[in-house]
Design a protein around this motif. Structure first.
Motif, short mmCIF file in Angstrom:
data_model
loop_
_atom_site.label_atom_id
_atom_site.label_comp_id
_atom_site.label_asym_id
_atom_site.label_seq_id
_atom_site.Cartn_x
_atom_site.Cartn_y
_atom_site.Cartn_z
N GLU A 181 0.83 -1.20 0.00
CA GLU A 181 0.00 0.00 0.00
C GLU A 181 0.87 1.25 0.00
O GLU A 181 2.03 1.23 0.41
CB GLU A 181 -0.90 0.02 1.23
N GLY A 182 0.29 2.35 -0.45
CA GLY A 182 0.97 3.64 -0.36
C GLY A 182 1.78 4.02 -1.57
O GLY A 182 2.22 5.16 -1.68
N GLU A 183 2.00 3.10 -2.50
CA GLU A 183 2.75 3.43 -3.71
C GLU A 183 1.78 3.96 -4.76
O GLU A 183 0.85 3.26 -5.16
CB GLU A 183 3.47 2.19 -4.24
N PRO A 184 1.97 5.20 -5.23
CA PRO A 184 1.04 5.77 -6.20
C PRO A 184 1.03 4.96 -7.49
O PRO A 184 2.05 4.43 -7.93
CB PRO A 184 1.59 7.18 -6.45
N GLY A 185 -0.15 4.84 -8.09
CA GLY A 185 -0.26 4.14 -9.35
C GLY A 185 0.20 5.01 -10.51
O GLY A 185 0.19 6.24 -10.43
N GLU A 186 0.61 4.38 -11.58
CA GLU A 186 0.97 5.12 -12.79
C GLU A 186 -0.30 5.69 -13.43
O GLU A 186 -1.40 5.16 -13.22
CB GLU A 186 1.67 4.19 -13.78
N PRO A 187 -0.18 6.77 -14.20
CA PRO A 187 -1.36 7.33 -14.86
C PRO A 187 -2.06 6.28 -15.72
O PRO A 187 -1.44 5.61 -16.53
CB PRO A 187 -0.77 8.45 -15.73
N GLY A 188 -3.37 6.14 -15.51
CA GLY A 188 -4.14 5.20 -16.30
C GLY A 188 -4.09 3.77 -15.82
O GLY A 188 -4.78 2.90 -16.37
N ALA A 189 -3.27 3.47 -14.81
CA ALA A 189 -3.13 2.09 -14.34
C ALA A 189 -4.33 1.69 -13.49
O ALA A 189 -5.00 2.52 -12.89
CB ALA A 189 -1.86 1.93 -13.52
N PRO A 190 -4.61 0.39 -13.42
CA PRO A 190 -5.73 -0.08 -12.60
C PRO A 190 -5.47 0.14 -11.11
O PRO A 190 -4.33 0.29 -10.67
CB PRO A 190 -5.82 -1.58 -12.92
N ARG A 191 -6.54 0.11 -10.36
CA ARG A 191 -6.49 0.17 -8.89
C ARG A 191 -7.04 -1.15 -8.37
O ARG A 191 -8.16 -1.55 -8.73
CB ARG A 191 -7.33 1.33 -8.38
N VAL A 192 -6.27 -1.84 -7.55
CA VAL A 192 -6.67 -3.15 -7.04
C VAL A 192 -6.97 -3.02 -5.55
O VAL A 192 -6.10 -2.64 -4.76
CB VAL A 192 -5.56 -4.19 -7.27
N VAL A 193 -8.22 -3.31 -5.18
CA VAL A 193 -8.65 -3.26 -3.79
C VAL A 193 -8.75 -4.69 -3.28
O VAL A 193 -9.49 -5.51 -3.84
CB VAL A 193 -10.02 -2.56 -3.65
N VAL A 194 -7.99 -5.01 -2.24
CA VAL A 194 -7.99 -6.35 -1.65
C VAL A 194 -8.75 -6.26 -0.32
O VAL A 194 -8.36 -5.50 0.57
CB VAL A 194 -6.56 -6.86 -1.41
N THR A 195 -9.83 -7.02 -0.22
CA THR A 195 -10.66 -6.97 0.98
C THR A 195 -11.04 -8.39 1.39
O THR A 195 -10.66 -9.35 0.74
CB THR A 195 -11.92 -6.11 0.72
N GLY A 196 -11.79 -8.50 2.50
CA GLY A 196 -12.25 -9.81 2.92
C GLY A 196 -11.97 -10.08 4.38
O GLY A 196 -11.89 -9.16 5.22
N PHE A 197 -11.77 -11.37 4.71
CA PHE A 197 -11.67 -11.82 6.09
C PHE A 197 -10.68 -12.97 6.18
O PHE A 197 -10.70 -13.89 5.36
CB PHE A 197 -13.05 -12.27 6.57
N ALA A 198 -9.81 -12.92 7.20
CA ALA A 198 -8.84 -13.99 7.41
C ALA A 198 -8.93 -14.47 8.86
O ALA A 198 -8.79 -13.66 9.79
CB ALA A 198 -7.43 -13.51 7.10
N PHE A 199 -9.18 -15.78 9.05
CA PHE A 199 -9.27 -16.38 10.37
C PHE A 199 -8.28 -17.54 10.44
O PHE A 199 -8.41 -18.53 9.72
CB PHE A 199 -10.70 -16.88 10.64
N TRP A 200 -7.27 -17.38 11.28
CA TRP A 200 -6.20 -18.37 11.34
C TRP A 200 -5.62 -18.60 9.93
O TRP A 200 -5.30 -19.71 9.56
CB TRP A 200 -6.70 -19.69 11.94
#
Length: 239
Positions: A181-200
């Protein structure tokens, strides 16, 4: 490639993409198979292709090989269209995506190569593992969501340089990797959002170079070693 290249002077400074270099490499392989190049010429031109940074450096490599009308892969485009960011814009293709989910229960799953990432991809790993490799992927939308559920298992998401990554997952005795996280994307590049739930379990996010770029760097290092070796030989002859 043909000799009729009216736009080359204006476009020669434009940066070539990995796909451009691979198209030239494939054309060289065809020329080798047809007997138009010998092994020495093929090796020299292939090295030059993987080291080329701009269209001006790529164009001469295949200029004397068959162009339009020949049974060869498409010539490298020497003029970028009006798209915002060249190859990134070409990889955002719209549509539904070639795969929308993945499940690993006491097993594994993977998505890699030239697949199309949907606007939302759902995946589950229960006592298993999954890998989502986006380095050579196309994207249905500018922003895509990878929804991961990892229960006593793990899911790895691999993204190429230039892509913006946002991690929003929740971990309970498990976790989500926030290092990319925190690294700016290149112009026109996609944005990937990683979400969800982790248990053990865990969801890892890693940024890696595409295979073609790694190959180019490997070839460049090999060429540098050859040049150093040759320089040492020339120096030895001088004494």
């Amino acid at each position: 490639m043909t000799d009729d290249l009216p736009d080359l002077p204006a476009a020669a400074h434009l940066r070539a993409s990995d796909a451009d270099r691979e198209r030239v490499a494939e054309q060289l392989r065809d020329a080798l198979a047809e007997g138009r190049l010998d092994m020495e010429e093929f090796g020299e031109r292939l090295d030059a292709a993987y080291q080329a940074r701009t269209y001006g450096e790529l164009a001469p490599i295949t200029r004397d090989l068959p162009g339009a009308g020949a049974v060869v892969p498409p010539s490298v485009s020497l003029v970028k269209g009006s798209a915002e960011s060249g190859s990134w814009a070409e990889r955002i293709v719209g549509g539904q995506g070639s795969s929308t989910w993945g499940v690993a229960v006491l097993s594994g799953f993977e998505r890699k190569g030239r697949w199309t990432v949907p606007e939302r991809f759902d995946c589950v790993a229960f006592w298993g593992g999954g890998e989502l490799d986006l380095r050579d992927a196309y994207f249905a939308q500018r922003e895509v969501t990878i929804n991961c559920v990892a229960v006593m298992g793990g899911i790895d998401v691999i993204v190429p340089p230039g892509v913006e990554v946002v991690v929003r997952g929740i971990g309970v005795m498990g976790g989500f990797d926030h290092r990319e996280e925190g690294e700016p994307g290149e112009p026109g590049a996609p944005r990937v959002v990683v979400t969800g739930f982790a248990f053990w379990g865990g969801v890892g996010v890693e940024r890696k170079l595409p295979k073609a770029e790694r190959q180019r760097l490997k070839e460049a290092r090999r060429q540098e070693r050859l040049e150093r070796r040759q320089a040492r030989r020339e120096l030895g002859k001088g004494h």
